[in-house]
Design a protein around this motif. Structure first.
Motif, PDB file in Angstrom:
ATOM      1  N   LEU A   1      70.423  13.893  13.176  1.00 39.49           N
ATOM      2  CA  LEU A   1      70.294  15.230  13.714  1.00 39.49           C
ATOM      3  C   LEU A   1      70.376  16.227  12.564  1.00 39.49           C
ATOM      4  O   LEU A   1      71.155  16.055  11.634  1.00 39.49           O
ATOM      5  CB  LEU A   1      71.433  15.475  14.701  1.00 39.49           C
ATOM      6  CG  LEU A   1      71.563  16.843  15.378  1.00 39.49           C
ATOM      7  CD1 LEU A   1      70.388  17.082  16.303  1.00 39.49           C
ATOM      8  CD2 LEU A   1      72.857  16.904  16.170  1.00 39.49           C
ATOM      9  N   GLU A   2      69.578  17.279  12.617  1.00 38.98           N
ATOM     10  CA  GLU A   2      69.633  18.314  11.582  1.00 38.98           C
ATOM     11  C   GLU A   2      70.827  19.221  11.866  1.00 38.98           C
ATOM     12  O   GLU A   2      70.789  20.062  12.756  1.00 38.98           O
ATOM     13  CB  GLU A   2      68.344  19.138  11.563  1.00 38.98           C
ATOM     14  CG  GLU A   2      68.308  20.134  10.412  1.00 38.98           C
ATOM     15  CD  GLU A   2      66.976  20.854  10.295  1.00 38.98           C
ATOM     16  OE1 GLU A   2      66.909  21.858   9.561  1.00 38.98           O
ATOM     17  OE2 GLU A   2      66.005  20.426  10.952  1.00 38.98           O
ATOM     18  N   ALA A   3      71.900  19.013  11.134  1.00 39.94           N
ATOM     19  CA  ALA A   3      73.125  19.772  11.346  1.00 39.94           C
ATOM     20  C   ALA A   3      73.145  21.011  10.450  1.00 39.94           C
ATOM     21  O   ALA A   3      72.458  21.089   9.436  1.00 39.94           O
ATOM     22  CB  ALA A   3      74.343  18.902  11.067  1.00 39.94           C
ATOM     23  N   ALA A   4      73.967  21.983  10.872  1.00 43.36           N
ATOM     24  CA  ALA A   4      74.036  23.257  10.151  1.00 43.36           C
ATOM     25  C   ALA A   4      75.461  23.607   9.769  1.00 43.36           C
ATOM     26  O   ALA A   4      75.846  24.761   9.706  1.00 43.36           O
ATOM     27  CB  ALA A   4      73.449  24.374  11.021  1.00 43.36           C
ATOM     28  N   LEU A   5      76.289  22.596   9.506  1.00 40.20           N
ATOM     29  CA  LEU A   5      77.690  22.854   9.194  1.00 40.20           C
ATOM     30  C   LEU A   5      77.845  23.483   7.820  1.00 40.20           C
ATOM     31  O   LEU A   5      77.298  22.981   6.831  1.00 40.20           O
ATOM     32  CB  LEU A   5      78.486  21.547   9.236  1.00 40.20           C
ATOM     33  CG  LEU A   5      78.951  21.059  10.607  1.00 40.20           C
ATOM     34  CD1 LEU A   5      79.450  19.637  10.510  1.00 40.20           C
ATOM     35  CD2 LEU A   5      80.032  21.967  11.154  1.00 40.20           C
ATOM     36  N   PRO A   6      78.602  24.568   7.714  1.00 46.22           N
ATOM     37  CA  PRO A   6      78.828  25.182   6.404  1.00 46.22           C
ATOM     38  C   PRO A   6      79.809  24.367   5.565  1.00 46.22           C
ATOM     39  O   PRO A   6      80.603  23.585   6.103  1.00 46.22           O
ATOM     40  CB  PRO A   6      79.415  26.555   6.754  1.00 46.22           C
ATOM     41  CG  PRO A   6      80.071  26.350   8.070  1.00 46.22           C
ATOM     42  CD  PRO A   6      79.229  25.333   8.796  1.00 46.22           C
ATOM     43  N   ALA A   7      79.764  24.585   4.266  1.00 46.11           N
ATOM     44  CA  ALA A   7      80.640  23.850   3.355  1.00 46.11           C
ATOM     45  C   ALA A   7      82.100  24.246   3.511  1.00 46.11           C
ATOM     46  O   ALA A   7      82.991  23.553   3.006  1.00 46.11           O
ATOM     47  CB  ALA A   7      80.188  24.088   1.914  1.00 46.11           C
ATOM     48  N   THR A   8      82.357  25.340   4.210  1.00 49.13           N
ATOM     49  CA  THR A   8      83.735  25.825   4.382  1.00 49.13           C
ATOM     50  C   THR A   8      84.528  25.009   5.402  1.00 49.13           C
ATOM     51  O   THR A   8      85.751  25.146   5.478  1.00 49.13           O
ATOM     52  CB  THR A   8      83.729  27.295   4.826  1.00 49.13           C
ATOM     53  OG1 THR A   8      82.889  27.421   5.991  1.00 49.13           O
ATOM     54  CG2 THR A   8      83.202  28.201   3.719  1.00 49.13           C
TER      55      THR A   8
ATOM     56  N   PRO B   1      69.048  16.097  20.737  1.00 49.48           N
ATOM     57  CA  PRO B   1      68.634  14.938  21.543  1.00 49.48           C
ATOM     58  C   PRO B   1      69.480  14.654  22.781  1.00 49.48           C
ATOM     59  O   PRO B   1      68.910  14.269  23.823  1.00 49.48           O
ATOM     60  CB  PRO B   1      68.705  13.783  20.529  1.00 49.48           C
ATOM     61  CG  PRO B   1      68.463  14.438  19.215  1.00 49.48           C
ATOM     62  CD  PRO B   1      69.152  15.762  19.309  1.00 49.48           C
ATOM     63  N   PRO B   2      70.810  14.798  22.760  1.00 53.10           N
ATOM     64  CA  PRO B   2      71.557  14.491  23.988  1.00 53.10           C
ATOM     65  C   PRO B   2      71.134  15.317  25.195  1.00 53.10           C
ATOM     66  O   PRO B   2      71.322  14.875  26.341  1.00 53.10           O
ATOM     67  CB  PRO B   2      73.018  14.796  23.592  1.00 53.10           C
ATOM     68  CG  PRO B   2      73.056  14.511  22.131  1.00 53.10           C
ATOM     69  CD  PRO B   2      71.719  15.024  21.627  1.00 53.10           C
ATOM     70  N   ARG B   3      70.578  16.518  24.957  1.00 53.88           N
ATOM     71  CA  ARG B   3      70.085  17.333  26.069  1.00 53.88           C
ATOM     72  C   ARG B   3      68.563  17.454  26.076  1.00 53.88           C
ATOM     73  O   ARG B   3      68.004  18.110  26.952  1.00 53.88           O
ATOM     74  CB  ARG B   3      70.719  18.723  26.025  1.00 53.88           C
ATOM     75  CG  ARG B   3      72.164  18.746  26.509  1.00 53.88           C
ATOM     76  CD  ARG B   3      72.648  20.151  26.732  1.00 53.88           C
ATOM     77  NE  ARG B   3      73.886  20.175  27.502  1.00 53.88           N
ATOM     78  CZ  ARG B   3      74.520  21.292  27.871  1.00 53.88           C
ATOM     79  NH1 ARG B   3      74.021  22.473  27.538  1.00 53.88           N
ATOM     80  NH2 ARG B   3      75.622  21.234  28.575  1.00 53.88           N
TER      81      ARG B   3
ATOM     82  N   PRO C   1      71.000   5.278  22.227  1.00 51.67           N
ATOM     83  CA  PRO C   1      70.123   4.686  23.250  1.00 51.67           C
ATOM     84  C   PRO C   1      68.736   4.396  22.690  1.00 51.67           C
ATOM     85  O   PRO C   1      68.294   5.025  21.715  1.00 51.67           O
ATOM     86  CB  PRO C   1      70.055   5.784  24.328  1.00 51.67           C
ATOM     87  CG  PRO C   1      71.188   6.697  24.034  1.00 51.67           C
ATOM     88  CD  PRO C   1      71.419   6.643  22.568  1.00 51.67           C
ATOM     89  N   ASP C   2      68.062   3.463  23.304  1.00 46.48           N
ATOM     90  CA  ASP C   2      66.684   3.165  22.915  1.00 46.48           C
ATOM     91  C   ASP C   2      65.843   4.433  23.001  1.00 46.48           C
ATOM     92  O   ASP C   2      65.900   5.169  23.990  1.00 46.48           O
ATOM     93  CB  ASP C   2      66.087   2.099  23.830  1.00 46.48           C
ATOM     94  CG  ASP C   2      66.744   0.739  23.651  1.00 46.48           C
ATOM     95  OD1 ASP C   2      67.384   0.528  22.604  1.00 46.48           O
ATOM     96  OD2 ASP C   2      66.623  -0.093  24.572  1.00 46.48           O
ATOM     97  N   GLY C   3      65.075   4.702  21.975  1.00 50.11           N
ATOM     98  CA  GLY C   3      64.190   5.864  21.966  1.00 50.11           C
ATOM     99  C   GLY C   3      64.818   7.113  21.382  1.00 50.11           C
ATOM    100  O   GLY C   3      64.113   8.081  21.104  1.00 50.11           O
TER     101      GLY C   3
ATOM    102  N   ALA D   1      80.741  14.021  10.009  1.00 46.55           N
ATOM    103  CA  ALA D   1      79.610  13.117   9.810  1.00 46.55           C
ATOM    104  C   ALA D   1      79.136  12.502  11.117  1.00 46.55           C
ATOM    105  O   ALA D   1      78.005  11.994  11.197  1.00 46.55           O
ATOM    106  CB  ALA D   1      79.985  12.015   8.821  1.00 46.55           C
ATOM    107  N   LEU D   2      79.974  12.532  12.152  1.00 52.09           N
ATOM    108  CA  LEU D   2      79.574  12.002  13.455  1.00 52.09           C
ATOM    109  C   LEU D   2      78.542  12.886  14.141  1.00 52.09           C
ATOM    110  O   LEU D   2      77.893  12.449  15.096  1.00 52.09           O
ATOM    111  CB  LEU D   2      80.807  11.870  14.365  1.00 52.09           C
ATOM    112  CG  LEU D   2      81.946  10.987  13.862  1.00 52.09           C
ATOM    113  CD1 LEU D   2      83.116  11.037  14.851  1.00 52.09           C
ATOM    114  CD2 LEU D   2      81.485   9.552  13.651  1.00 52.09           C
ATOM    115  N   ILE D   3      78.395  14.126  13.670  1.00 48.17           N
ATOM    116  CA  ILE D   3      77.447  15.050  14.304  1.00 48.17           C
ATOM    117  C   ILE D   3      76.007  14.721  13.917  1.00 48.17           C
ATOM    118  O   ILE D   3      75.175  14.452  14.792  1.00 48.17           O
ATOM    119  CB  ILE D   3      77.826  16.504  13.993  1.00 48.17           C
ATOM    120  CG1 ILE D   3      79.197  16.824  14.607  1.00 48.17           C
ATOM    121  CG2 ILE D   3      76.757  17.473  14.526  1.00 48.17           C
ATOM    122  CD1 ILE D   3      79.753  18.172  14.218  1.00 48.17           C
ATOM    123  N   PRO D   4      75.632  14.729  12.627  1.00 53.14           N
ATOM    124  CA  PRO D   4      74.232  14.412  12.301  1.00 53.14           C
ATOM    125  C   PRO D   4      73.825  12.994  12.678  1.00 53.14           C
ATOM    126  O   PRO D   4      72.656  12.753  13.012  1.00 53.14           O
ATOM    127  CB  PRO D   4      74.168  14.624  10.777  1.00 53.14           C
ATOM    128  CG  PRO D   4      75.573  14.571  10.304  1.00 53.14           C
ATOM    129  CD  PRO D   4      76.400  15.108  11.430  1.00 53.14           C
TER     130      PRO D   4
END
Length: 249
Positions: free
Chosen positions: A123-130, A208-210, A116-118, A103-106
């Motif tokens: 985030l749109e994450a793509a983690l599979p249910a597995t 966003p981080p990059r 950060p401001d702005g 959950a820390l990813i999205p």
């Protein structure tokens, strides 16, 4: 505080027999090359070095105390110094206490807390249910950097395996994780350097981080997988010492 990793301090700083064995052989392997291993509990030193270092992809905010409140005893970094005490390689690690690491990813909380401001989430994450529930004491490593003069020498493999083992040991972690980008995750030799783990795509889009599109992969492992990687790393380094052979990457 920074400690030199040598036969005496290894026994004091580390508890697991397999991790101690890997640390001892890493120190011996490095010593044959005029290098010394060190362990520091202060991630500020890692962040300061990475800001000053050239030829890297940027500072990973996950391990930057300016971007995260990292509690005392829950962060560390390994560094390699040459005979002039210049840092020629380093890596970082920290502990997350969480009910659901994924959950820390999205939420982007893996990289920034607070955002950060702005910068906006989620985030749109793509983690599979597995992907299993990564909860409890989750170790997270990253920030691996090797001076261009030493790339291809085996330092990446040595530091990756040692960091995984030390993170498991010092943080009493029940999961081991790290994030990699496509150029590493799709390179069999670089993936093999880290040792046993499961790898899955977690982001395929704007990151966003990059501030650009990225394919981001989550790597995760159980304690048993980490210890397999630790034992395999020690055996590989012992063989290199015995036969005076090179390591890659």
């Amino acid at each position: 505080m920074e400690f030199s990793l040598d036969p005496v301090t290894v026994d004091v700083l580390l508890g697991d027999d397999d991790v101690r064995e890997l640390a001892a052989v890493c120190a011996e392997w490095a010593g044959h090359r005029g290098l010394r291993l060190h362990l520091s509990d202060d991630l500020t030193g890692w962040a300061d070095h990475m800001r000053a270092a050239g030829a890297h992809d940027g500072l990973n905010p996950t391990f930057d105390p300016d971007c995260h409140p990292i509690a005392v005893g829950e962060g560390m970094h390994l560094l390699v110094r040459d005979e002039s005490r210049e840092v020629v390689a380093c890596t970082a690690a920290r502990l997350f206490r969480t009910r659901d690491f994924a959950a820390l990813i999205p939420s982007l909380a893996l990289w920034f807390d607070p955002l950060p401001d702005g910068m906006r989430g989620p985030l749109e994450a793509a983690l599979p249910a597995t992907v299993p529930l990564l909860s409890g004491r989750v170790g997270h490593m990253g920030g691996l950097w090797v001076d261009p003069r030493f790339r291809g020498s085996g330092l990446s493999m040595m530091l990756a395996r040692l960091t995984r083992g030390v993170t498991l040991d010092r943080f009493d972690a029940n999961w081991d994780t790290w994030i990699s980008f496509g150029k590493i995750a799709r390179n069999p030799a670089l993936r093999a350097a880290y040792g046993a783990a499961d790898t899955t795509l977690c982001v395929d889009g704007f990151f966003p981080p990059r501030n650009r599109h990225e394919q981001v992969y989550l790597n995760y492992a159980t304690r048993e997988q980490v210890l397999d990687a630790v034992r395999e790393g020690a055996a590989t380094l012992r063989d290199s010492l015995l036969h005076n052979t090179a390591l890659r990457p």
